[in-house]
Design a protein around this motif. Structure first.
Motif, PDB file in Angstrom:
ATOM      1  N   THR A 164       0.766  -0.814  -0.095  1.00  0.00           N
ATOM      2  CA  THR A 164       0.347   0.038   0.360  1.00  0.00           C
ATOM      3  C   THR A 164       0.761   0.923  -0.098  1.00  0.00           C
ATOM      4  O   THR A 164       1.358   1.747   1.057  1.00  0.00           O
ATOM      5  N   LEU A 165       1.094   1.787  -1.024  1.00  0.00           N
ATOM      6  CA  LEU A 165       2.302   2.731  -1.243  1.00  0.00           C
ATOM      7  C   LEU A 165       1.267   3.845  -0.830  1.00  0.00           C
ATOM      8  O   LEU A 165       0.225   3.746  -1.335  1.00  0.00           O
ATOM      9  N   THR A 166       2.506   4.408   0.061  1.00  0.00           N
ATOM     10  CA  THR A 166       2.501   5.871   0.390  1.00  0.00           C
ATOM     11  C   THR A 166       2.655   7.055  -0.378  1.00  0.00           C
ATOM     12  O   THR A 166       1.932   8.346   0.161  1.00  0.00           O
ATOM     13  N   ARG A 167       3.097   7.368  -1.183  1.00  0.00           N
ATOM     14  CA  ARG A 167       3.488   8.247  -2.636  1.00  0.00           C
ATOM     15  C   ARG A 167       3.730   7.482  -4.108  1.00  0.00           C
ATOM     16  O   ARG A 167       3.419   5.996  -4.212  1.00  0.00           O
ATOM     17  N   ILE A 218       9.038   6.685  -4.465  1.00  0.00           N
ATOM     18  CA  ILE A 218       9.373   6.067  -3.089  1.00  0.00           C
ATOM     19  C   ILE A 218      10.730   5.253  -4.117  1.00  0.00           C
ATOM     20  O   ILE A 218      11.980   5.709  -3.348  1.00  0.00           O
ATOM     21  N   CYS A 245      12.377   2.820   6.197  1.00  0.00           N
ATOM     22  CA  CYS A 245      12.294   3.637   5.215  1.00  0.00           C
ATOM     23  C   CYS A 245      10.914   2.633   4.186  1.00  0.00           C
ATOM     24  O   CYS A 245      10.029   3.394   4.041  1.00  0.00           O
ATOM     25  N   ASP A 294       7.909   1.965   6.039  1.00  0.00           N
ATOM     26  CA  ASP A 294       6.627   2.786   6.005  1.00  0.00           C
ATOM     27  C   ASP A 294       6.203   3.522   4.280  1.00  0.00           C
ATOM     28  O   ASP A 294       5.215   3.406   4.432  1.00  0.00           O
ATOM     29  N   ALA A 295       7.628   3.053   3.373  1.00  0.00           N
ATOM     30  CA  ALA A 295       6.664   3.419   2.283  1.00  0.00           C
ATOM     31  C   ALA A 295       5.780   2.803   1.521  1.00  0.00           C
ATOM     32  O   ALA A 295       4.877   3.246   0.785  1.00  0.00           O
ATOM     33  N   THR A 296       5.998   1.013   2.094  1.00  0.00           N
ATOM     34  CA  THR A 296       5.032   0.361   1.345  1.00  0.00           C
ATOM     35  C   THR A 296       3.754   0.102   2.173  1.00  0.00           C
ATOM     36  O   THR A 296       2.728  -1.008   1.969  1.00  0.00           O
ATOM     37  N   GLY A 297       4.121   0.418   3.004  1.00  0.00           N
ATOM     38  CA  GLY A 297       2.980  -0.708   4.393  1.00  0.00           C
ATOM     39  C   GLY A 297       2.922  -1.965   4.269  1.00  0.00           C
ATOM     40  O   GLY A 297       1.911  -2.713   5.523  1.00  0.00           O
TER      41      GLY A 297
END
Length: 211
Positions: free
Chosen positions: A148-151, A156, A190, A193-196
């Motif tokens: 689940t990408l944050t950006r 990323i 990192c 966090d970016a991928t969930g």
């Protein structure tokens, strides 16, 4: 019958000699005579195959970029799980230790990129090729619901490559400020966090191989 040309072999030998000379002396202090001595030739003989030292070092850089990126592509090629592909990608991007020859070579040659557009072009190619590998992994993971990408994947990917470069420099400095395990842990945090997706729980195996 005419003898077959050995120019290709000679050029390859000179590229290898220049690579060793860069690792030994550093690119900023390197002179044509250093490469010639490493190859066991006269400076004039080197110039017969490469018009200038700059031309020779550009070929060293091109080869190093292709080898480094090729190894990274190989590290993730056969892994179906996006999580493990991302883990393998992270591990393949850091120096194996402060003396990692291929990483040190790329960092040395990268110092010229600020002043020479042709070196900068190769450095950009290195960066963009790595970003492309990361982005493909992230997009595949998002498409299958694993991430689940944050950006967006490209942003990323660019951040991860930039972090690798920074940590790699710190690992290979004369006085390292971080070790490989710590750098890897920070990159995994990192990426998680970016991928969930918590990547720290995966068993990494040995992804680096020999350079």
């Amino acid at each position: 019958m005419a003898r077959p040309s050995r120019a290709h072999e000679r050029r390859a030998d000179l590229v290898a000699a220049a690579r060793r000379a860069v690792l030994d002396r550093g690119v900023l202090d390197l002179r044509l005579r250093d490469v010639a001595a490493e190859a066991g030739l006269s400076p004039g003989s080197v110039l017969y195959y490469f018009p200038t030292l700059t031309d020779l070092l550009r070929e060293v850089q091109r080869e190093a970029v292709d080898r480094f990126c090729g190894e990274r592509e190989e590290a993730v090629r056969d892994e179906a799980d996006p999580r493990r592909r991302l883990l393998a990608m992270i591990r393949s991007g850091l120096p194996s230790d402060p003396r990692d020859e291929l990483c040190v070579l790329l960092y040395e040659l990268g110092t010229v990129a600020r002043r020479d557009a042709s070196y900068a072009a190769q450095h950009i190619r290195l960066y963009e090729r790595q970003v492309g590998i990361y982005a493909a992994i992230l997009e595949a993971g998002a498409a299958t619901g694993v991430f689940t990408l944050t950006r967006d994947a490209g942003s990323i990917a660019r951040n991860l490559v930039a972090l690798e470069d920074g940590y790699g420099l710190h690992i290979t400095m004369a006085v390292p400020t971080i070790d490989v395990a710590r750098a890897e842990g920070l990159l995994l945090a990192c990426a998680s966090d970016a991928t969930g997706c918590d990547l720290s729980t995966l068993e990494p195996g040995d992804q680096r191989g020999d350079r």
